[in-house]
Scaffold this active site. Structure first.
Site, short mmCIF file in Angstrom:
data_model
loop_
_atom_site.label_atom_id
_atom_site.label_comp_id
_atom_site.label_asym_id
_atom_site.label_seq_id
_atom_site.Cartn_x
_atom_site.Cartn_y
_atom_site.Cartn_z
N SER A 84 0.91 -1.18 -0.55
CA SER A 84 -0.12 -0.06 -0.05
C SER A 84 0.96 1.31 -0.01
CB SER A 84 -0.67 -0.20 1.01
OG SER A 84 -2.01 1.12 0.99
N HIS A 196 -7.41 -4.85 -1.72
CA HIS A 196 -6.52 -4.04 -1.40
C HIS A 196 -5.21 -5.29 -0.79
CE1 HIS A 196 -3.64 -0.33 -1.27
NE2 HIS A 196 -3.85 -0.27 0.35
#
Length: 225
Positions: A84, A196
């Site tokens: 991320s 994600h």
């Protein structure tokens, strides 16, 4: 991140990377709480506004230099990985320095402009950069790893969930295609049914194994040091 914080806790539980497995193989793991991290007060938390890839990057390099000075890290055998915002920072790092022998970019932003236009949280990056990309395009461009990609010398493993809407899958594709066209050492793994983060057990296990294999290939652990 960027507000995520590393704590002094058990590293054998769920994580984007198999930290305990790396440690068991003889790797030293450095986890820096850089500018923008939570837990150090409001000023520290806000210190990376309009400055992704700036002082946060310098904080990371300061941490690396410190463990080298301590004599517990080998400057010729360094690797870097992150997911991320950590993926963004990893992509940024390898476009700024050739000092790392291997890298793993997980669900990382490579282009701040295209990421802003395709994410499901379109106000996230503009909030950090204090304006939309059309208001300060030069800042967005200058802090996007994709625009410095010709400097990459580090072998790169890219991992990304196909269904990621926070950092869209296309961010991984952009970085991969550019590195591929430059003739860099790069491998990309796309995870089905994954957003994600990777949560499906067999896919997470695959991710862990690929990371271990990647770093053991490019930076074999020195178990007997």
């Amino acid at each position: 991140g960027p507000a995520g914080v590393f704590r002094n806790n058990f590293i054998g539980g769920y994580c984007e990377y198999p930290l305990a497995a790396f440690s068991s193989r003889g790797y030293l793991i450095l986890r820096c709480n850089i500018r923008g991290s939570d837990g150090y007060g409001a000023d520290f938390r806000m210190a990376n506004l309009k400055d992704w890839g700036g002082m946060d990057y310098r904080d990371l390099m300061t941490g690396v230099d410190y463990v080298i000075k301590m004599g517990i890290a080998d400057p010729e055998r360094l690797g870097v990985m992150g997911w991320s915002y950590g993926g963004y920072m990893t992509a940024w790092i390898i476009t700024q320095t050739p000092r790392f022998r291997a890298a793993s970019v997980g669900a990382g932003i490579c282009d701040l402009v295209s990421a802003t236009g395709t994410t499901d949280i379109p106000g996230f990056i503009p909030d950090y950069f204090k304006g939309e990309f059309w208001e300060n395009r030069s800042l967005y461009v200058s802090r996007s790893p994709i625009n410095h990609i010709k400097k990459v010398k580090t072998p790169v493993l890219i991992q990304h969930g196909i269904d990621d809407r926070v950092v869209p899958f296309t961010q991984g594709i952009e970085f991969y295609r550019a590195l591929q066209r430059l003739g860099a050492t790069v491998k990309m793994v796309a995870y089905p049914r994954s957003g994600h983060s990777i949560s499906e057990p067999r896919l997470l296990l695959d991710s862990y194994r690929r990371n271990l294999k990647w770093f053991e290939k490019h930076i074999p652990p020195d178990r007997f040091r």
